[in-house]
Design an enzyme around this catalytic site. Structure first.
Site, PDB file in Angstrom:
ATOM      1  N   HIS A   1      -7.717  -0.405   0.555  1.00  0.00           N
ATOM      2  CA  HIS A   1      -6.852  -0.010  -0.147  1.00  0.00           C
ATOM      3  C   HIS A   1      -6.721  -0.692  -1.894  1.00  0.00           C
ATOM      4  CE1 HIS A   1      -2.495   1.186  -1.579  1.00  0.00           C
ATOM      5  NE2 HIS A   1      -3.078   2.385  -1.068  1.00  0.00           N
TER       6      HIS A   1
ATOM      7  N   LYS B   1      -7.644  -1.904  -5.625  1.00  0.00           N
ATOM      8  CA  LYS B   1      -8.205  -1.235  -6.916  1.00  0.00           C
ATOM      9  C   LYS B   1      -8.527  -2.422  -7.616  1.00  0.00           C
ATOM     10  CE  LYS B   1      -5.204   2.013  -4.827  1.00  0.00           C
ATOM     11  NZ  LYS B   1      -4.361   1.868  -3.965  1.00  0.00           N
TER      12      LYS B   1
ATOM     13  N   ASP C   1      13.482 -13.269 -12.529  1.00  0.00           N
ATOM     14  CA  ASP C   1      13.848 -14.228 -13.568  1.00  0.00           C
ATOM     15  C   ASP C   1      13.290 -13.896 -15.185  1.00  0.00           C
ATOM     16  OD1 ASP C   1      15.724 -14.995 -11.907  1.00  0.00           O
ATOM     17  OD2 ASP C   1      14.781 -17.152 -11.682  1.00  0.00           O
TER      18      ASP C   1
END
Length: 415
Positions: free
Chosen positions: A114, A116, A299
């Site tokens: 999966h 890329k 943050d």
């Protein structure tokens, strides 16, 4: 983790959707001198797919070594007209776990490649969630996917290149639990700017690395966390960490699909809404188009972009890759983008607009959660799902079906 861990001095650019991603990738390949390595879940024979074919073909014809690893489930079998010139020019096409159809159905549903990733000359790399198909262009229409990727230059490219080169030759990725070593999320000893860390998930010693970084991020958060994830159905550890962060005063925002490409996605995510809302997590459903992004920030410095969803397939089975970034400017750019989605294109989910819970609905939710969370992992242990890599030899392609050489387009593939 990577050989060198956190590295400084990188140039990091956020690419939104295929409209920014494809031109950047194609331009980098057109400038390649020595080597291009491309890994992707989906490569369709559509407008984008033919453009990619042309730039890779041109690169191979001028002497660049071009290697592609494509998932055997996500990428349909190429037509001869599409593939043969590539292979004849020297492009190496590898299919991860291609399988024959059984009763007209594909059997390689689990344990997908999966990732890329594109690496060009060890000078520039691209990592994210965008596949090579028209679906990632805004011009595709209401079903165009909202997604993100990174363009990276600097020392992090070397780490990514070393990793993909080490995994391109076929080898069995499956390693049983008694042979595994687990890796703790790596601390950033000297936090600074333009820092990056490449992390991945495999079915060996790095089986939960990406999840561990999410858990560490949630544990360290002090002010704000935003997670945008297309296929959201994590396990208890991550759900608890999100609630715990919200309960200690962190603003935790979750963006999920409101107009999913598959209805089951919304059903699964909504099983978790009551639990998260009661813990103080804010939930937003993205309404404009299908959300395909896999990004998060914490943050004012920490962020991640990659291919990993927060669901059982990505967290338990698939081969995934993310980049974690420590950089104030990038963090702010991603925050502005995600807050823009929340403001303009999302519907906030509250207790008031959720269906009233009954005892049988609670019981069903618990059973469904456990089944959906653990079933893919259990199936993935079966020997039938041990993956292999097939190399395309000119002009023969992987035998996925008998006698039919027409490419099959599956609109319901989960990217």
């Amino acid at each position: 983790m990577t050989k060198n861990g956190w590295c400084n001095g990188n140039h990091i650019a956020l690419l939104e959707n295929g409209d920014a991603f494809f031109p950047a990738v194609f331009a980098a390949i057109e400038k390649a001198h020595t080597r291009v390595i491309l890994e992707t879940f989906i490569w369709f024979e559509d407008g984008v797919g033919w453009q990619l074919r042309e730039v890779l073909l041109n690169a191979a014809r001028r002497g660049v070594r071009v290697e592609c690893l494509l998932d055997g489930y996500g990428t349909p079998k190429f037509s001869d007209a599409f593939a043969n010139d590539l292979v004849a020019a020297g492009v190496i096409l590898r299919f991860y776990d291609p399988r024959r159809l059984l009763l007209g159905m594909r059997t390689n549903v689990f344990r997908r490649m999966h990732r890329k990733i594109v690496v060009v000359d060890e000078c520039v790399a691209f990592v994210g969630g965008i596949n090579f198909s028209d679906e990632h262009l805004l011009s595709y229409g209401p079903q165009a996917k909202q997604d993100y990727a990174l363009q990276l230059e600097g020392p992090i490219v070397r780490d990514i290149s070393e990793y993909v080169q080490s995994t391109l030759p076929q080898r069995d990725e499956v390693q049983r639990w008694w042979g595994r070593r687990y890796h703790h999320a790596q601390d950033n000893a000297l936090p600074g700017e333009t820092q990056a860390l490449f992390v991945w998930r495999d079915n060996g010693e790095h089986s939960d690395d990406i999840e561990r970084y999410y858990l560490k991020m949630l544990a360290n958060a002090k002010r704000e966390v935003i997670i945008a994830n297309a296929y959201f159905f994590p396990g208890y550890r991550l759900l608890h960490a999100m609630r715990n962060a919200a309960r200690r005063g962190v603003r935790v925002k979750l963006i999920v699909q409101g107009e999913p490409d598959m209805p089951i996605v919304k059903v699964g995510a909504r099983l978790l809404y009551h639990y998260l809302l009661k813990g103080g997590v804010s939930i937003y459903e993205y309404q404009a188009r299908p959300l395909h992004g896999k990004v998060a920030l914490m943050d004012d410095h920490w962020a991640t972009v990659g291919s990993s969803n927060l669901d059982p397939l990505s967290l338990s089975l698939n081969l995934e890759a993310n980049v974690i970034i420590h950089d104030r400017q990038f963090n702010q750019q991603l925050r502005d983008n995600l807050n823009g989605l929340i403001l303009n294109d999302c519907r906030e989910i509250t207790e008031a607009n959720l269906p009233r819970r009954t005892w049988w609905k609670v019981g069903f939710s618990v059973l469904a959660f456990h089944f959906l969370r653990h079933f893919p992992a259990m199936v993935g242990w079966l020997p039938a799902h041990t993956p292999h890599v097939t190399v395309v030899e000119p002009p023969v392609q992987p035998e996925m079906e008998t006698g039919d050489r027409t490419p099959v387009r599956e609109p319901e593939v989960k990217p």
